[in-house]
Scaffold this active site. Sequence first.
Site, PDB file in Angstrom:
ATOM      1  N   ASP A   1       0.866  -1.193   0.000  1.00  0.00           N
ATOM      2  CA  ASP A   1       0.000   0.000   0.000  1.00  0.00           C
ATOM      3  C   ASP A   1       0.899   1.238   0.000  1.00  0.00           C
ATOM      4  O   ASP A   1       2.135   1.125   0.045  1.00  0.00           O
ATOM      5  CB  ASP A   1      -0.929   0.002   1.239  1.00  0.00           C
ATOM      6  CG  ASP A   1      -2.244   0.749   0.985  1.00  0.00           C
ATOM      7  OD1 ASP A   1      -2.185   1.937   0.595  1.00  0.00           O
ATOM      8  OD2 ASP A   1      -3.311   0.151   1.172  1.00  0.00           O
TER       9      ASP A   1
ATOM     10  N   TYR B   1     -13.766   7.062 -13.153  1.00  0.00           N
ATOM     11  CA  TYR B   1     -13.756   5.900 -12.253  1.00  0.00           C
ATOM     12  C   TYR B   1     -14.384   4.667 -12.917  1.00  0.00           C
ATOM     13  O   TYR B   1     -13.763   3.607 -12.997  1.00  0.00           O
ATOM     14  CB  TYR B   1     -14.484   6.233 -10.945  1.00  0.00           C
ATOM     15  CG  TYR B   1     -14.511   5.076  -9.981  1.00  0.00           C
ATOM     16  CD1 TYR B   1     -13.378   4.713  -9.267  1.00  0.00           C
ATOM     17  CD2 TYR B   1     -15.674   4.316  -9.788  1.00  0.00           C
ATOM     18  CE1 TYR B   1     -13.393   3.635  -8.391  1.00  0.00           C
ATOM     19  CE2 TYR B   1     -15.701   3.245  -8.915  1.00  0.00           C
ATOM     20  CZ  TYR B   1     -14.563   2.909  -8.212  1.00  0.00           C
ATOM     21  OH  TYR B   1     -14.573   1.836  -7.356  1.00  0.00           O
TER      22      TYR B   1
ATOM     23  N   LYS C   1     -12.717   1.044 -14.177  1.00  0.00           N
ATOM     24  CA  LYS C   1     -13.174  -0.266 -13.712  1.00  0.00           C
ATOM     25  C   LYS C   1     -13.654  -1.121 -14.890  1.00  0.00           C
ATOM     26  O   LYS C   1     -13.545  -2.345 -14.859  1.00  0.00           O
ATOM     27  CB  LYS C   1     -14.285  -0.081 -12.675  1.00  0.00           C
ATOM     28  CG  LYS C   1     -13.786   0.567 -11.381  1.00  0.00           C
ATOM     29  CD  LYS C   1     -12.682  -0.252 -10.746  1.00  0.00           C
ATOM     30  CE  LYS C   1     -12.187   0.298  -9.437  1.00  0.00           C
ATOM     31  NZ  LYS C   1     -11.108  -0.505  -8.840  1.00  0.00           N
TER      32      LYS C   1
HETATM   33  P1  NAI Z   1     -10.027   2.164   0.492  1.00  0.00           P
HETATM   34  O1  NAI Z   1      -9.756   3.588   0.170  1.00  0.00           O
HETATM   35  O2  NAI Z   1     -10.509   1.811   1.846  1.00  0.00           O
HETATM   36  O3  NAI Z   1      -8.738   1.277   0.200  1.00  0.00           O
HETATM   37  C1  NAI Z   1      -7.992   1.449  -0.972  1.00  0.00           C
HETATM   38  C2  NAI Z   1      -6.531   1.265  -0.644  1.00  0.00           C
HETATM   39  O4  NAI Z   1      -5.775   1.427  -1.863  1.00  0.00           O
HETATM   40  C3  NAI Z   1      -6.015   2.315   0.353  1.00  0.00           C
HETATM   41  O5  NAI Z   1      -5.359   1.691   1.442  1.00  0.00           O
HETATM   42  C4  NAI Z   1      -5.085   3.148  -0.486  1.00  0.00           C
HETATM   43  O6  NAI Z   1      -3.975   3.665   0.234  1.00  0.00           O
HETATM   44  C5  NAI Z   1      -4.636   2.167  -1.556  1.00  0.00           C
HETATM   45  N1  NAI Z   1      -4.117   2.909  -2.704  1.00  0.00           N
HETATM   46  C6  NAI Z   1      -4.706   3.990  -3.303  1.00  0.00           C
HETATM   47  N2  NAI Z   1      -3.898   4.487  -4.245  1.00  0.00           N
HETATM   48  C7  NAI Z   1      -2.773   3.719  -4.252  1.00  0.00           C
HETATM   49  C8  NAI Z   1      -1.568   3.766  -4.982  1.00  0.00           C
HETATM   50  N3  NAI Z   1      -1.325   4.732  -5.873  1.00  0.00           N
HETATM   51  N4  NAI Z   1      -0.635   2.832  -4.734  1.00  0.00           N
HETATM   52  C9  NAI Z   1      -0.852   1.879  -3.802  1.00  0.00           C
HETATM   53  N5  NAI Z   1      -1.974   1.795  -3.061  1.00  0.00           N
HETATM   54  C10 NAI Z   1      -2.917   2.707  -3.286  1.00  0.00           C
HETATM   55  O7  NAI Z   1     -11.067   1.691  -0.600  1.00  0.00           O
HETATM   56  P2  NAI Z   1     -11.912   0.338  -0.785  1.00  0.00           P
HETATM   57  O8  NAI Z   1     -13.314   0.739  -0.808  1.00  0.00           O
HETATM   58  O9  NAI Z   1     -11.447  -0.722   0.095  1.00  0.00           O
HETATM   59  O10 NAI Z   1     -11.523  -0.010  -2.296  1.00  0.00           O
HETATM   60  C11 NAI Z   1     -10.728  -1.125  -2.646  1.00  0.00           C
HETATM   61  C12 NAI Z   1     -10.966  -1.418  -4.112  1.00  0.00           C
HETATM   62  O11 NAI Z   1     -12.329  -1.768  -4.287  1.00  0.00           O
HETATM   63  C13 NAI Z   1     -10.719  -0.215  -5.013  1.00  0.00           C
HETATM   64  O12 NAI Z   1     -10.122  -0.658  -6.212  1.00  0.00           O
HETATM   65  C14 NAI Z   1     -12.120   0.299  -5.249  1.00  0.00           C
HETATM   66  O13 NAI Z   1     -12.205   1.027  -6.451  1.00  0.00           O
HETATM   67  C15 NAI Z   1     -12.885  -0.982  -5.311  1.00  0.00           C
HETATM   68  N6  NAI Z   1     -14.310  -0.869  -5.085  1.00  0.00           N
HETATM   69  C16 NAI Z   1     -14.790  -0.298  -3.949  1.00  0.00           C
HETATM   70  C17 NAI Z   1     -16.143  -0.196  -3.765  1.00  0.00           C
HETATM   71  C18 NAI Z   1     -16.736   0.439  -2.568  1.00  0.00           C
HETATM   72  O14 NAI Z   1     -17.948   0.686  -2.573  1.00  0.00           O
HETATM   73  N7  NAI Z   1     -15.972   0.723  -1.515  1.00  0.00           N
HETATM   74  C19 NAI Z   1     -17.089  -0.715  -4.762  1.00  0.00           C
HETATM   75  C20 NAI Z   1     -16.478  -1.326  -5.900  1.00  0.00           C
HETATM   76  C21 NAI Z   1     -15.137  -1.386  -6.033  1.00  0.00           C
END
Ligand code: NAI
Length: 256
Positions: free
Chosen positions: A32, A151, A155
């Site tokens: 991360d 976004y 995806k």
């Molecule tokens: P979150 O924000 O809680 O976790 C995402 C993690 O990715 C964070 O720890 C962040 O530091 C890391 N990250 C971001 N940019 C980065 C980079 N440049 N290099 C390395 N790490 C990086 O978000 P969440 O909700 O857990 O999302 C996880 C995945 O699920 C994402 O790809 C998101 O698009 C996808 N997603 C989330 C949904 C939701 O409703 N929360 C729905 C559908 C998909």
Amino acid sequence: ARTYLVTGAASGIGRAAVARLRDRGHTVIGADLEGADITADLATAEGRTALVARATELSGGRLDAVVACAGIAAFDPLTIRVNHFGAVATLEGLRPLLAASAAPRAVVVSSVASIHPADEALVAAALSGDEDAAVTAAQAAVDRGEGRVIYGSSKQSVARWVRRTAATEDWAAAGIALNAVAPGTVVTPMTRPMIDDPQTRAVVDGAVPMPLNGHAAPEQVAPLLEWLTSAENTHVTGQVVFVDGGADAVLRGDRT
Ligand code: NAI
């Protein structure tokens, strides 16, 4: 026990996946921006190279599975860099380590937003592997006042990359299952501010209707990530598996 690499490990869905896998006795290497075993910015070439180098060191050169969760939802070209190019670099970069496993599996987190209207030029640029062109297309969307389309486009492109790639020599013929999961709205730090505000919540719930059990917790997505990347999954590959409370069925139930 298997050895996993999980990106986006410090928060939300990635963090829940790490916890579940460790609970079951697997070795998990988290990556991360901070707060994980590997610190790497997947928006950059240096970060992508560092991820592969550190993962090679920490794993001893073999990974049984990769779970690519890292992502952002900013109305900004950075979103295509992280969500498409960062994820593809993770999967392609770690593929040689997967090839050393007896039961290699990979999964990337796409989204229900992948079936929302996309910016076709942006998706095409991403699928052609041209990051500069994709960033230019994303910036053009921002300049038109349509930054929100980036976004879902990111995806969609990563899901289509999975479907194009899974059946190839490097993946299926090497025994590596490669899938995407497409969650509906999951309550994480990414979505919490949108869900807490009644106005944006109504927009989110209109775009992603979830008749079965409503919004999900990250712990309700993790079991699917675990199964798709388990040795038990011998024949599911090239799929985009929706874990969305029925959103896909509502939005395009007439398509199979
Ligand atoms: P979150 O924000 O809680 O976790 C995402 C993690 O990715 C964070 O720890 C962040 O530091 C890391 N990250 C971001 N940019 C980065 C980079 N440049 N290099 C390395 N790490 C990086 O978000 P969440 O909700 O857990 O999302 C996880 C995945 O699920 C994402 O790809 C998101 O698009 C996808 N997603 C989330 C949904 C939701 O409703 N929360 C729905 C559908 C998909």
